[in-house]
Design a protein around this motif. Structure first.
Motif, PDB file in Angstrom:
ATOM      1  N   THR A   2       0.848  -1.192   0.000  1.00 14.22           N
ATOM      2  CA  THR A   2       0.000   0.000   0.000  1.00 14.22           C
ATOM      3  C   THR A   2       0.882   1.240   0.000  1.00 14.22           C
ATOM      4  OG1 THR A   2      -1.610  -1.232   1.324  1.00 14.22           O
ATOM      5  CG2 THR A   2      -1.903   1.143   1.158  1.00 14.22           C
ATOM      6  N   TYR A   4       1.563   5.389   0.205  1.00 15.96           N
ATOM      7  CA  TYR A   4       1.075   6.648   0.760  1.00 15.96           C
ATOM      8  C   TYR A   4       2.023   7.773   0.367  1.00 15.96           C
ATOM      9  CZ  TYR A   4      -1.946   3.765   3.707  1.00 15.96           C
ATOM     10  OH  TYR A   4      -2.885   2.874   4.152  1.00 15.96           O
ATOM     11  N   ASP A   5       1.467   8.983   0.321  1.00 16.22           N
ATOM     12  CA  ASP A   5       2.330  10.148   0.091  1.00 16.22           C
ATOM     13  C   ASP A   5       3.168  10.439   1.331  1.00 16.22           C
ATOM     14  OD1 ASP A   5       1.370  11.013  -2.611  1.00 16.22           O
ATOM     15  OD2 ASP A   5      -0.528  11.158  -1.521  1.00 16.22           O
ATOM     16  N   SER A  23      -4.003  16.545   5.691  1.00 16.99           N
ATOM     17  CA  SER A  23      -5.188  15.964   5.044  1.00 16.99           C
ATOM     18  C   SER A  23      -6.011  17.014   4.308  1.00 16.99           C
ATOM     19  CB  SER A  23      -6.066  15.266   6.091  1.00 16.99           C
ATOM     20  OG  SER A  23      -6.703  16.208   6.936  1.00 16.99           O
ATOM     21  N   ARG A  34      -2.549  11.047   0.326  1.00 15.03           N
ATOM     22  CA  ARG A  34      -2.816   9.796   1.041  1.00 15.03           C
ATOM     23  C   ARG A  34      -1.865   9.740   2.237  1.00 15.03           C
ATOM     24  NH1 ARG A  34      -3.526   4.171  -1.416  1.00 15.03           N
ATOM     25  NH2 ARG A  34      -4.578   4.016   0.605  1.00 15.03           N
ATOM     26  N   ALA A 130      -8.958  10.988   4.262  1.00  9.74           N
ATOM     27  CA  ALA A 130      -7.624  10.963   3.659  1.00  9.74           C
ATOM     28  C   ALA A 130      -6.596  10.274   4.545  1.00  9.74           C
ATOM     29  CB  ALA A 130      -7.164  12.390   3.351  1.00  9.74           C
ATOM     30  N   ASP A 132      -5.410   7.025   6.861  1.00  7.33           N
ATOM     31  CA  ASP A 132      -5.540   5.640   7.325  1.00  7.33           C
ATOM     32  C   ASP A 132      -4.835   5.542   8.676  1.00  7.33           C
ATOM     33  OD1 ASP A 132      -6.972   4.817   5.158  1.00  7.33           O
ATOM     34  OD2 ASP A 132      -5.318   3.778   4.164  1.00  7.33           O
ATOM     35  N   THR A 171       6.169   4.857   1.056  1.00  5.72           N
ATOM     36  CA  THR A 171       5.877   6.280   1.102  1.00  5.72           C
ATOM     37  C   THR A 171       7.040   7.078   0.554  1.00  5.72           C
ATOM     38  OG1 THR A 171       5.237   8.122   2.544  1.00  5.72           O
ATOM     39  CG2 THR A 171       6.804   6.528   3.447  1.00  5.72           C
TER      40      THR A 171
END
Length: 426
Positions: A2, A4-5, A23, A34, A130, A132, A171
């Motif tokens: 997964t 993410y930014d 966010s 993200r 936005a 998690d 990330t």
């Protein structure tokens, strides 16, 4: 895996505010960033070390920053205003009084209890699409590569309260907001500057016969500074800095004897001390990372700098880290959006990439680091000097302190400088 930014390790005050602030930003394609936040403890169970029985002072400028981030409404109902500050030295006449009305302000700052604000922030994190929220979760391993950081979570990690099958994250930017014992900071082996003050801070909520009337007190003594910050329901938050040996003695006393010792040091400005809550004791250290960034990794809050509490500026410095990192990200995304539009216009039949911004790239992190160095160095130097000057029973230093407070009280410009420092203005 997964992607993410931004991945933030640590959901205390700095990490939670950063996640919520980021966010609100938009990528070049109009989508939010993200964001993943990894936290090992749930604040609603009162086990989170970042949201314990302590209170924090939010300087006036920090309240403005939270307002700019759209987060002050979360704090406002839990915040007790500080309208007056009295600074004094035990056994001497030197004294300085600061009033918010002198500056046309409703308050010089605010006091917020960490336990309730932790629960509010945690609920907001859960409700923000936005973000998690991996909690409870811990980083088991992480590796830096040229364009990404790869993260492996431990087996018991949960996402939004549900057990996850995929424990691999990637990330472009990993943020260490995991406190002064930051595992990420230790693994990077970044140079640190440390100093043991040979002191401990005793923290407790106390009740006094007189209402504090939203007044804060900083009282210096030969043993160390005593601070009382106004809280809700007429209570005050006590921060009493003493030698380690003296701290052991005070912690061993029953409540009545403890309050009697406190009365001797503080005096009767608020009448008698009538009650104390549970006491906690923390060793005091300066622990600073002068260059708190690395390849695709940045340290914020206590992971970057742990200060002496004498000036009550620890959270405020960390919040300025957060605000600066959000501003650098916003600037980068703004540039990327302009480039994205030009790219799409010149290539109408091609799909423009979602973003040209490299969050976590060297250019951004070096700009962020340079923007924070002066503020961090100034505040670290100031708090260390105050801690050494005002925790000393040398007669010459005591006389100098007393003279300094008298001069400051009489000199408007010096008094204003102290007020701006208290409000977190730089």
């Amino acid at each position: 895996m997964t992607h993410y930014d931004v991945v933030i390790n640590g959901g205390g005050m700095a990490g939670a505010v950063l996640a919520l602030g980021l966010s609100q930003l938009k990528q070049a394609n109009g989508l939010p960033l993200r964001i993943a936040l990894i936290e090992q403890s749930r604040p609603e169970h009162n086990r989170h070390p970042g949201f314990d029985a302590r209170s924090i002072a939010i300087a006036g400028h920090s309240q403005y920053l939270l307002q700019q981030l759209g987060l002050w409404p979360l704090f406002a109902e839990l915040a007790t205003p500080i309208t007056d500050i009295q600074v004094s030295d035990q056994g001497h006449f030197g004294q300085v009084n600061l009033q918010a009305t002198d500056y046309g302000l409703p308050a010089l700052g605010y006091v917020v209890e960490l336990t309730p604000i932790g629960q509010v922030l945690y609920q907001q994190l859960q409700q923000t699409p936005a973000i998690d929220l991996y909690c409870p979760a811990q980083i088991q391993d992480w590796q830096q590569a040229q364009d990404t950081v790869t993260i492996t979570l431990n087996n018991s990690s949960q996402l939004q309260g549900s057990t996850i099958a995929n424990r691999q994250l990637s990330t472009r930017l990993l943020v260490a907001a995991d406190g002064n014992h930051s595992p990420i900071s230790r693994q990077l082996k970044l140079p640190r500057r440390q100093f043991n003050y040979q002191q401990s801070a005793i923290i407790a909520n106390v009740q006094t016969a007189k209402h504090h009337q939203h007044q804060a007190f900083e009282r210096f003594s030969a043993e160390g500074p005593v601070a009382l910050l106004p809280m809700s329901q007429g209570r005050s938050s006590l921060v009493w800095c003493v030698s380690n040996t003296r701290a052991e003695q005070l912690m061993a006393l029953d409540d009545n004897d403890f309050l009697a010792e406190l009365q001797t040091i503080f005096g009767y400005r608020l009448g008698r001390f009538t009650r104390t809550g549970t006491r906690h004791c923390y060793p005091l250290m300066l622990d600073e990372v002068p260059k708190p960034w690395h390849h695709r990794v940045v340290l914020i809050g206590n992971a970057a700098h742990l200060l002496h509490p004498i000036a009550g500026q620890g959270f405020n410095l960390g919040l300025r880290d957060v605000a600066a990192l959000i501003e650098q990200t916003r600037h980068l995304l703004s540039l990327s959006s302009t480039q994205h539009s030009a790219f799409a216009h010149a290539n109408e039949h091609n799909q423009a990439q979602s973003t040209l911004a490299d969050i976590g790239g060297y250019a951004m992190l070096s700009r962020y680091g340079q923007s924070r160095q002066a503020d961090q160095a100034t505040l670290v130097g100031m708090t260390s000097a105050l801690a050494l000057l005002f925790s000393n029973n040398d007669p010459l230093l005591a006389a100098g302190r007393n003279m300094g407070l008298n001069v400051m009280a009489a000199c408007g410009s010096l008094k204003h400088t102290l007020a701006w420092q208290a409000m977190g203005k730089r």
